[in-house]
Design a protein around this motif. Structure first.
Motif, mmCIF file in Angstrom:
data_model
loop_
_atom_site.group_PDB
_atom_site.id
_atom_site.type_symbol
_atom_site.label_atom_id
_atom_site.label_comp_id
_atom_site.label_asym_id
_atom_site.label_seq_id
_atom_site.Cartn_x
_atom_site.Cartn_y
_atom_site.Cartn_z
ATOM 1 N N LEU A 480 0.866 -1.184 0.000
ATOM 2 C CA LEU A 480 0.000 0.000 0.000
ATOM 3 C C LEU A 480 0.901 1.231 0.000
ATOM 4 O O LEU A 480 1.502 1.579 1.019
ATOM 5 N N TRP A 481 0.982 1.890 -1.141
ATOM 6 C CA TRP A 481 1.918 3.004 -1.339
ATOM 7 C C TRP A 481 1.664 4.150 -0.375
ATOM 8 O O TRP A 481 2.576 4.746 0.184
ATOM 9 N N GLY A 482 0.399 4.512 -0.187
ATOM 10 C CA GLY A 482 0.051 5.641 0.665
ATOM 11 C C GLY A 482 -0.733 6.681 -0.107
ATOM 12 O O GLY A 482 -0.885 6.612 -1.327
ATOM 13 N N ALA A 483 -1.230 7.670 0.604
ATOM 14 C CA ALA A 483 -2.088 8.693 0.009
ATOM 15 C C ALA A 483 -1.256 9.774 -0.665
ATOM 16 O O ALA A 483 -0.198 10.168 -0.174
ATOM 17 N N ASN A 484 -1.758 10.283 -1.803
ATOM 18 C CA ASN A 484 -1.097 11.403 -2.466
ATOM 19 C C ASN A 484 -1.034 12.625 -1.571
ATOM 20 O O ASN A 484 -0.165 13.484 -1.728
ATOM 21 N N SER A 485 -1.977 12.731 -0.639
ATOM 22 C CA SER A 485 -2.001 13.878 0.263
ATOM 23 C C SER A 485 -0.858 13.843 1.264
ATOM 24 O O SER A 485 -0.584 14.831 1.941
ATOM 25 N N VAL A 494 2.899 -2.875 4.134
ATOM 26 C CA VAL A 494 2.616 -4.102 3.410
ATOM 27 C C VAL A 494 1.627 -4.894 4.234
ATOM 28 O O VAL A 494 1.825 -5.097 5.437
ATOM 29 N N VAL A 495 0.536 -5.315 3.605
ATOM 30 C CA VAL A 495 -0.473 -6.105 4.300
ATOM 31 C C VAL A 495 -0.453 -7.527 3.768
ATOM 32 O O VAL A 495 0.018 -7.802 2.657
ATOM 33 N N ALA A 496 -0.961 -8.447 4.589
ATOM 34 C CA ALA A 496 -1.104 -9.846 4.202
ATOM 35 C C ALA A 496 -2.595 -10.163 4.114
ATOM 36 O O ALA A 496 -3.358 -9.814 5.014
ATOM 37 N N VAL A 497 -2.999 -10.791 3.038
ATOM 38 C CA VAL A 497 -4.398 -11.152 2.837
ATOM 39 C C VAL A 497 -4.509 -12.672 2.877
ATOM 40 O O VAL A 497 -3.887 -13.371 2.070
ATOM 41 N N VAL A 498 -5.285 -13.162 3.836
ATOM 42 C CA VAL A 498 -5.556 -14.594 3.938
ATOM 43 C C VAL A 498 -6.827 -14.879 3.152
ATOM 44 O O VAL A 498 -7.898 -14.363 3.472
ATOM 45 N N LEU A 499 -6.710 -15.667 2.104
ATOM 46 C CA LEU A 499 -7.826 -15.938 1.206
ATOM 47 C C LEU A 499 -8.439 -17.303 1.493
ATOM 48 O O LEU A 499 -7.719 -18.274 1.749
ATOM 49 N N THR A 500 -9.765 -17.363 1.455
ATOM 50 C CA THR A 500 -10.485 -18.617 1.580
ATOM 51 C C THR A 500 -11.592 -18.635 0.546
ATOM 52 O O THR A 500 -12.057 -17.590 0.090
ATOM 53 N N ASN A 501 -12.003 -19.835 0.184
ATOM 54 C CA ASN A 501 -13.110 -19.987 -0.749
ATOM 55 C C ASN A 501 -13.971 -21.152 -0.291
ATOM 56 O O ASN A 501 -13.725 -22.302 -0.636
ATOM 57 N N PRO A 502 -15.022 -20.852 0.511
ATOM 58 C CA PRO A 502 -15.873 -21.935 1.022
ATOM 59 C C PRO A 502 -16.851 -22.466 -0.009
ATOM 60 O O PRO A 502 -17.660 -23.337 0.309
ATOM 61 N N GLY A 503 -16.812 -21.917 -1.231
ATOM 62 C CA GLY A 503 -17.704 -22.408 -2.268
ATOM 63 C C GLY A 503 -18.555 -21.341 -2.900
ATOM 64 O O GLY A 503 -19.061 -21.513 -4.010
#
Length: 547
Positions: A480-485, A494-503
């Motif tokens: 996540l670069w940050g805001a132009n402001s 840097v974030v971590a995204v835990v992905l799941t797919n229950p269907g």
């Protein structure tokens, strides 16, 4: 006679903007005054954001114009700079645009500047000067100076906050694996709403059931960067010219694209896990933002172009270049990240030319494109994506994921996004955003995860290494670069995204993983299993590994 008008309006804000009163209009019977720099005295502040807006009108379009601005902060520290498209080239203390006439309209530079500590309130000066140059239709080079009076900034005696020392025993920070407080993150147990929106299809293969990373009460702090306990941060390379993309080559070197148009190759010559030599590999590109390897060929996405370079004689430098795709639409955004899919074809993130479709829908803009490896059979794969910055294929299912930068208007309420991309899918831009917000949302595909608005969600990479603990398998890291402001509360991590797919479709939960960067722009997983982060704002590449 060609007429060139340049007006710079400078606004400095501390948490809120101050308006600058425009100069009175010039009488049509009087020749326009020389280009100048508007100035004003501003209130005190410990850290401020400086916006410079440039407006240029030309009687003749499509002629090259060069703008050189020299900004002098004495003795201010420039924390970060964000330039407009086309990109600014930084030469020592000069900021250089080499543009085509229409591209000069409504460009903006954003600085975050910080004064030094001092014993008492002090008046510090900011000055600017420069020139604009162009060649008219008769072939005559015209140069007009830009000059203006100095401005005084009253700086308080209180020193700005300092970062914690680079030691694991520094003051504990908030729990690293507490989910981000942004209410737009999709909770894991809640499926995406169906309604009139079309959810992404179920994966074609079974993804591994990755448990979320175990929460930890404290974090490790190295080089001012905070990471979960048990991890460490090292400086892999520095002195780069605003790194934009990372890709490890078949030779094991880390290749880094830079805003100055050069591609560098970073080598660890002594085997200590850190880069100790930076070599020039290729140059001459305009704002390269995407890198992808196919065998010994390096594909480079730059402004409106996809190129292939290769080293044919084995000397470590590219000596052959082929621009396989040209003429892609550019404007506010451009050609972004590249990735080769399981089908062997090249996928391209292509940004919009504007913010919210104010200039109309342009063919091939705001989309994911797909082509053969030689650039033939170019076609739109998915559409309705304002600025899909980077692409990554799921290591198990082979599905394509992409980040997307949300529109700037309205000012609030529009998230950045993580999307799973399907062929023929439409993702809502310009009228629909988030999950059913805006208009004309019927038939559009909602995001898997809504990320903080204006955070500039950019580079992403699935974790496929074996160095991190097992629960990180197939976790998706996003810069996540940050805001132009310049708002320090937005992005810069840097974030971590835990992905799941229950269907019922993909869902994701977001956790903070590393923060304290100036402007992280890309991430990559190295052959050693470490996570590499390109920090655009500092010109550094960091290596995150385990203790």
């Amino acid at each position: 006679m060609r007429k060139v008008l340049l007006a710079l309006a400078i606004a400095v804000m501390f948490l809120m903007a101050c308006e600058v009163t425009p100069p009175p209009p010039t009488s049509p019977s009087v020749p326009p005054p020389p280009p100048s720099l508007a100035r004003r005295i501003l209130p005190s502040s410990a850290q401020v954001t400086l916006d410079v807006t440039i407006e240029v009108s030309l009687d003749e379009a499509n002629l090259p114009v060069k703008v050189v601005i020299t900004e002098i902060f004495t003795p201010w520290e420039v924390v970060s700079i964000f330039g407009p498209p086309p990109p600014v080239r930084i030469e020592a203390d000069k900021l250089v645009w080499e543009l085509i006439g229409p591209d000069l309209a409504d460009t903006r530079l954003t600085y975050v500047v910080k004064p030094p500590c001092q014993a008492s309130d002090a008046a510090m000066r900011f000055s600017a000067s420069g020139e604009i140059a162009y060649t008219d239709a008769a072939g005559v080079t015209v140069v007009q100076p830009i000059a203006g009076p100095n401005s005084l900034f009253v700086v308080p005696s209180i020193c700005p906050p300092t970062r914690p020392p680079a030691t694991a025993t520094s003051t504990p920070l908030p729990p690293t694996w507490t989910p981000t407080s942004t209410p737009t993150v999709t909770p894991t147990p809640t499926p995406l709403p169906t309604g009139t929106a079309t959810p992404p299809p179920s994966p074609t293969a079974t993804a591994s059931s990755t448990a979320s990373p175990t929460p930890t009460p404290t974090a490790t702090v190295d080089l001012g960067i905070s990471v979960p306990a048990g991890f460490r941060v090292e400086l892999y390379a520095e002195g780069l010219g605003n790194p934009t993309s990372l890709a490890f080559g078949p030779d094991g070197r880390l290749y880094v694209s830079q805003l100055n148009g050069r591609i560098a190759a970073v080598t660890d010559t002594d085997g200590d896990g850190l880069g100790d030599r930076v070599d020039a590999f290729a140059e001459g590109f305009v704002s390269p933002l995407g890198l992808a390897w196919r065998g010994n060929d390096l594909y480079i996405g730059s402004r409106g172009t996809v190129s292939v370079v290769r080293d044919t004689n084995g000397d470590g430098r590219a000596d052959a270049r082929d621009d396989i795709i040209t003429g892609l639409p550019v404007g506010r955004h451009q050609t972004n990240g590249l990735a080769f899919g399981p089908d062997g074809r090249l996928y391209i993130g292509q940004g919009s030319i504007d913010d919210h479709g104010e200039y109309g829908i342009v063919p091939r803009a705001a989309s994911i494109l797909r082509a053969n490896h030689d650039g033939t059979d170019l076609a739109v794969y998915a559409s309705g994506l304002r600025n899909p910055y980077d692409l990554a294929f799921h290591p198990v299912t082979g599905e394509l994921f992409a980040t997307d930068n949300g529109r700037d208007t309205p000012d609030t309420g529009v998230s950045d996004e993580l999307n799973v991309i399907v062929e023929g899918g439409h993702y809502g831009w310009p009228d629909c955003w988030d999950i059913g917000e805006g208009t004309h949302c019927e038939g559009t595909i909602p995001p898997v995860v809504e990320l903080p608005e204006h955070s500039s969600a950019d580079g992403l990479a699935f974790y496929t290494g074996r160095l991190f603990p097992p629960q990180y398998e197939n976790v998706l890291f996003i810069a996540l670069w940050g805001a132009n402001s310049g708002d320090p509360a937005i992005g810069k991590k840097v974030v971590a995204v835990v992905l799941t797919n229950p269907g019922a479709g993909w869902q994701g939960t977001v956790y903070d993983f590393a923060w304290g960067f100036a402007n992280p722009l890309d991430v990559a997983v190295g052959p050693d299993g470490a996570l590499y982060v390109a920090d655009f704002g500092t010109g550094r590449v960091y290596r995150i590994s385990v203790l």
